[in-house]
Design an enzyme around this catalytic site. Structure first.
Site, PDB file in Angstrom:
ATOM      1  N   LYS A 125       0.728  -1.379   0.165  1.00  0.00           N
ATOM      2  CA  LYS A 125       0.052   0.091  -0.119  1.00  0.00           C
ATOM      3  C   LYS A 125       0.800   1.197  -0.053  1.00  0.00           C
ATOM      4  O   LYS A 125       0.513   2.111  -0.683  1.00  0.00           O
ATOM      5  CB  LYS A 125      -0.925   0.171   0.978  1.00  0.00           C
ATOM      6  CG  LYS A 125      -2.163  -1.140   1.037  1.00  0.00           C
ATOM      7  CD  LYS A 125      -2.794  -1.244   2.277  1.00  0.00           C
ATOM      8  CE  LYS A 125      -3.904  -2.581   2.153  1.00  0.00           C
ATOM      9  NZ  LYS A 125      -4.415  -2.911   3.484  1.00  0.00           N
TER      10      LYS A 125
ATOM     11  N   GLN B  49      -5.324  -2.124   9.424  1.00  0.00           N
ATOM     12  CA  GLN B  49      -5.275  -3.491   8.672  1.00  0.00           C
ATOM     13  C   GLN B  49      -5.908  -4.732   9.563  1.00  0.00           C
ATOM     14  O   GLN B  49      -5.447  -4.662  10.815  1.00  0.00           O
ATOM     15  CB  GLN B  49      -3.586  -3.456   8.811  1.00  0.00           C
ATOM     16  CG  GLN B  49      -3.031  -4.886   7.926  1.00  0.00           C
ATOM     17  CD  GLN B  49      -3.527  -5.038   6.467  1.00  0.00           C
ATOM     18  OE1 GLN B  49      -3.278  -3.953   5.758  1.00  0.00           O
ATOM     19  NE2 GLN B  49      -3.809  -6.154   5.735  1.00  0.00           N
TER      20      GLN B  49
ATOM     21  N   ASP C  91     -12.081   2.380   3.820  1.00  0.00           N
ATOM     22  CA  ASP C  91     -12.294   0.850   3.444  1.00  0.00           C
ATOM     23  C   ASP C  91     -13.979   0.883   3.283  1.00  0.00           C
ATOM     24  O   ASP C  91     -14.185  -0.167   2.843  1.00  0.00           O
ATOM     25  CB  ASP C  91     -11.843   0.018   4.614  1.00  0.00           C
ATOM     26  CG  ASP C  91     -10.788  -0.671   4.270  1.00  0.00           C
ATOM     27  OD1 ASP C  91     -10.338  -0.774   3.293  1.00  0.00           O
ATOM     28  OD2 ASP C  91      -9.991  -1.056   5.422  1.00  0.00           O
TER      29      ASP C  91
END
Lengths: 303, 303
Positions: free
Chosen positions: A63, A107, A130
């Protein structure tokens, strides 16, 4: 005179997620440069990593690299495995209040002693790139409402369908798997696109029969080679979200990655199919970058 | 000797919503009395009515009567058709802050100049007994989360299935219609019950074929006599949410109410079916009372 091998076998279009994702990253880089020039805004993505899982570290590194490549600033907080919920929330709160951060990603999975729901709810919905907040999912489910962010993997699936000009409206769509992060939101997105959607899951009694009705199949079961060629309607479009490691003594690593779908069988039946790897995988990070860019534009009121 | 007329026609169980709703109202009345005695708490429901639509006035009156019958206190605010959004929100805010009110319901539809989303979002989620808040819908869609309230009509459908011992797990379920208030949440509830669910809607190309796969059908299309007997799998369970007025010169009112399903045809094919009226209709208000009672118990920490 040469003989030419003739075959009646029809091969399907391979949906090249790697190529599409690269194009999208290029588009994002251009747009990031444009808003930097015109408005002096640099989009920023913050990632919170708890513990030291190797796979999570790899994802976070990927990322960071992807952000760098398109000009998005990246921020990271790495916390030890045994940290407290309060410490995680403290870091989320700092990122919530940091005007240089437009997207916050925790995460997953988190260590067992930490309540995932509590942590995810601490992320400001305006920075929830997200798209996992229940308020976002609710808006995704409702007609006449729009989510602030669409979860990255299902958004990537839809983008692949879109870029390959695959019509969704009026089609029969089947989603295998009903996870909060892929299957369920993928079904909601197909539904928003006016497909007629069925979710197949572990309690479904005749998954093969139902899957065979699909014009569009999104498989997110996490079960290697679950979907055989015989499960597919001829001409179906197959998006394989599964990334499953199976033992392979011939590979240097001792394993190889396969999808939920038997690729070699399916490509003889489907009209188009994503490979694993190189299908949906690269799209997820591209969509995360896209969500971060949109967030920065929305927060700063840039068209 | 008498001749006996023999017939091979099988008639289905009529799911008696009126009877079930009456039983539920009785259970609620007992529970309301119990918490009044033990904790001196009287559950309260507030209804906000804007404008003077006859049908809305009837609904509101029926809600008030139903509350009285079970011992729930009712509060009402009636505002003129031309009131402002701010006035509606002012009343919601008063009810939000009123400790005697445990449920707030804004009677829909609202006049066109009022933004429904904005109004509904003003209701405290802890008092959103309609369950229409996107945060509630998101939780309903997600595994591992629970909504504070389940929307009343789909909750009533599930309660009918439950009280008639109809198994849901592993069954094929079809929902016709995808409205925010019935079809979509009904599909989410069936999914939570581990059915394999398909939503049929206006863009579905072969509604008849798909509906015929259903072990359980919930129809919320609002289209009179849409579902013929030939649309049903023999033995299917049919929950008909439609309440449609059709012209009927023989009726004193000039119309009669019919469902989405051709009842006379369907009862020859289905194993169980709800009539219209007297099926789902009476369940909606019973579930509203149930949500109000639950809310009062949750707010006051009563088990």
């Amino acid at each position: 005179m040469q003989t030419v091998a003739m075959t009646t076998e029809v091969s399907s279009t391979i949906i090249d997620g790697k190529f599409v994702a690269k194009n999208i990253r290029g588009e994002i880089a251009n747009e990031v440069a444009r808003i930097k020039d015109s408005a002096s805004i640099v989009p920023g993505l913050a990632v919170i990593l708890v513990g030291s899982r190797k796979d999570s570290q790899t994802y976070v590194r990927n990322k960071r690299k992807a952000c760098e490549e398109v000009g998005i600033a990246s921020f990271e907080a790495s916390l030890p495995e045994d940290c407290t919920e309060e410490e995680v929330i403290k870091h989320i709160s700092d990122f919530n209040n940091n005007p240089s951060v437009h997207g916050i990603l925790v995460q997953l999975p988190l260590p067992r002693h930490i309540n995932e729901e509590k942590i995810l709810n601490a992320v400001y919905i305006e920075k929830d790139v997200d798209g996992f907040h229940p308020l976002n999912i609710g808006r995704l489910a409702m007609q006449g409402r729009d989510p602030l962010f669409v979860p990255c993997t299902p958004k990537g699936c839809m983008e692949l369908l879109h870029r390959y000009d695959i019509e969704i409206k009026g089609k029969r769509a089947v989603v295998i798997g009903r996870s909060n992060i892929v299957g369920m939101p993928a079904a909601l997105l197909l539904q928003r696109g006016n497909a007629t959607v069925t979710i197949v899951h572990s309690k479904t009694q005749n998954p093969e029969e139902i899957t065979r009705q699909a014009d569009i199949l999104i498989s997110a079961a996490g079960s290697p080679n679950l979907v055989k060629g015989s499960w597919l309607k001829p001409g179906a479009v197959v998006i394989d979200v599964g990334i499953n490691a199976v033992d392979d003594p011939e590979s240097a690593r001792g394993y190889r990655l396969v999808g939920d779908v038997c690729f070699e069988e399916a490509r003889k039946v489907a009209s188009a199919i994503t490979p694993v790897p190189g299908g949906v995988g690269p799209m997820t990070i591209a969509m995360l970058l896209s969500n971060t860019l949109s967030s920065a534009k929305r927060i700063h009121g840039i068209k």
